[in-house]
Structure formats: C-alpha cells, structure tokens
Design a protein around this motif. Structure first.
Motif, PDB file in Angstrom:
ATOM      1  N   GLY A  70     -67.598  36.207-110.522  1.00  0.00           N
ATOM      2  CA  GLY A  70     -66.218  36.680-110.555  1.00  0.00           C
ATOM      3  C   GLY A  70     -65.302  35.671-111.227  1.00  0.00           C
ATOM      4  O   GLY A  70     -64.402  36.040-111.991  1.00  0.00           O
ATOM      5  N   VAL A 117     -61.197  36.200-107.990  1.00  0.00           N
ATOM      6  CA  VAL A 117     -62.634  35.928-107.943  1.00  0.00           C
ATOM      7  C   VAL A 117     -63.354  36.896-107.015  1.00  0.00           C
ATOM      8  O   VAL A 117     -64.580  37.037-107.088  1.00  0.00           O
ATOM      9  N   PRO A 124     -65.171  41.512-107.824  1.00  0.00           N
ATOM     10  CA  PRO A 124     -66.447  42.246-107.793  1.00  0.00           C
ATOM     11  C   PRO A 124     -66.728  42.931-106.460  1.00  0.00           C
ATOM     12  O   PRO A 124     -67.398  43.980-106.423  1.00  0.00           O
ATOM     13  N   TRP A 170     -70.251  43.929-107.529  1.00  0.00           N
ATOM     14  CA  TRP A 170     -71.062  42.879-106.903  1.00  0.00           C
ATOM     15  C   TRP A 170     -72.509  43.311-106.778  1.00  0.00           C
ATOM     16  O   TRP A 170     -73.423  42.482-106.854  1.00  0.00           O
TER      17      TRP A 170
END
Length: 240
Positions: A91, A112, A115, A121
């Motif tokens: 991220g 960050v 995701p 992710w």
C-alpha cells in the motif's frame, strides 16, 4: 540506464514533505527493526541452553500440549502480522508510485490501508504467496537456485505492475501480473541486479545500526526502485 540519475530523481521526489512520505513506511520499518532484533535475541538465547538446564522428568503430557498450543498460537499470530505488514508495505509502494508521478503531493498515513478498504489486499496476498511458494520450492535444490534468481528478477516489478493494472482496470489474475513483469524485465535482469547491488552500503548500514538507518534508507531505496520501473515502461514521462 544511469543509476545515478535514477537515484537523483528519487531524492527529488522525496525532498518536499519528507516526513509525510516517511510515515507511509513507518509500519514496515518498525516491523523490520523488531524482526531483526528478535532474530539477534533468539540467536543469543537459544533453546539449547534451556533444554540443557531443564529436568525432562518434570515434563508432563499436559505441559507439552500447552507448549505446542502456545507455539501454534504464536505462529498464527506471527503469520497474520506478517501478512498485514506485507499488504501495508505494498500500500505504501502504491502511494510512492503516485508521489513519483506527481499524482499525489500530500500523502496521508491512512492511505497505506487503502488495499484493505478496496479489497485489493486479497490480490496482493495471493500474488506474494504464490511467488514466495514457487521461488521457495526452486531453492530447495542447488540446481533450482539459478532458476529462482532468474524468475525472481523477472517478477521483481510485480507490485508496480499490479498497481498499474488495478488503476487501468486490466487486472486479469496474478499470472497476468507476473507475465507482464517478466516482459518489462526482458533484457534488464542483470542490470536490475546491479542496480540493487548499488545499495549494498545502505543495507550494511541498516544492519550495523540494528535497523535504525531504515528511517532514511527505506524511502530512498523504495523511491529509487520506482524510478527504475518508470524508466523501464516510459523513460520520457514527466514525474514528480
């Protein structure tokens, strides 16, 4: 491709609001420092000494089961934290790409975690898991090590390729990412290896300082590798 020019571009991209840009990698940096110090400490306090000074006669079945359960829980927690830090690291890289390209001038720490919010992710996790498993299997034998190095260098741009595919809506599975990375790196594997090797003194400095130097070296190296990727795909594009 002049390494010096790429590194200068990275420095230029980091120069303004460096503190905000550093914060994007704080979690990976702290994770690396903790991991490094735990490794040193585990080497110092080895289990051999514990076993030698322990009366094995007092070990009961219940105690063994408790120890095994504690080890299992510790392993699962460690694996979960490793996955979370890995996703956060990617991220942060996604944000650095935007910073380098001039698409994000004021980075925010919360970015960050993007995701986890947009669901990417899972793609990051699967991409890294498959890559690690394949390369790990190759390194089991001495013969497989050169192939692992070759593939590893070819797949080295996977995070940046994934970002561009997600942004353009062209993502079509992890193999599309790995294949695209291999295509981009065609003829540049050796050059990229030398590029990474040019940071050897920074890696040594991080080791000597038990990871404290990472607060400078991590943003610098990460932005430099992005500069390298950008030069691979579009050397004429205006950045930062």
């Amino acid at each position: 491709m002049m390494f010096k020019h790429l590194k200068e571009r990275a420095k230029d991209a980091l120069r303004e609001n460096f503190g905000a840009k550093l914060r994007l990698f704080l979690i990976p940096i702290f994770g690396g420092i903790i991991s490094m110090n735990m490794t040193y400490r585990s080497d110092y306090n080895s289990n051999i000494d514990t076993v030698n000074n322990f009366d094995t006669n007092v070990i009961t079945t219940g105690l063994l089961l408790s120890l095994l359960l504690a080890m299992l829980i510790g392993f699962l927690i460690g694996a979960l934290l490793s996955v979370i830090i890995d996703v956060i690291t990617v991220g942060a890289r996604f944000n650095y790409i935007k910073i380098y390209r001039g698409e994000r001038t004021i980075p925010r720490f919360k970015n960050v975690f993007a995701p986890f919010k947009d669901g990417s992710w899972i793609k990051i996790f699967v991409l890294h898991l498959v890559t690690a498993l394949l390369l790990g299997l190759l390194t089991i034998t001495v013969i497989g090590i050169p192939f692992a190095i070759y593939l590893g260098l070819g797949w080295s741009q996977k995070d940046y390729i994934l970002f561009d595919q997600l942004e353009s809506g062209t993502y079509n599975g992890i193999w599309s990412v790995l294949n695209a990375s291999s295509q981009v790196m065609r003829g540049s594997r050796g050059n990229y290896f030398l590029f990474l090797l040019s940071f050897i003194l920074w890696y040594i400095l991080s080791g000597i300082t038990l990871g404290l130097a990472k607060f400078w070296t991590t943003p610098y190296i990460e932005m430099s590798t992005i500069a390298y990727y950008q030069d691979l795909i579009d050397p004429n594009r205006k950045t930062y």
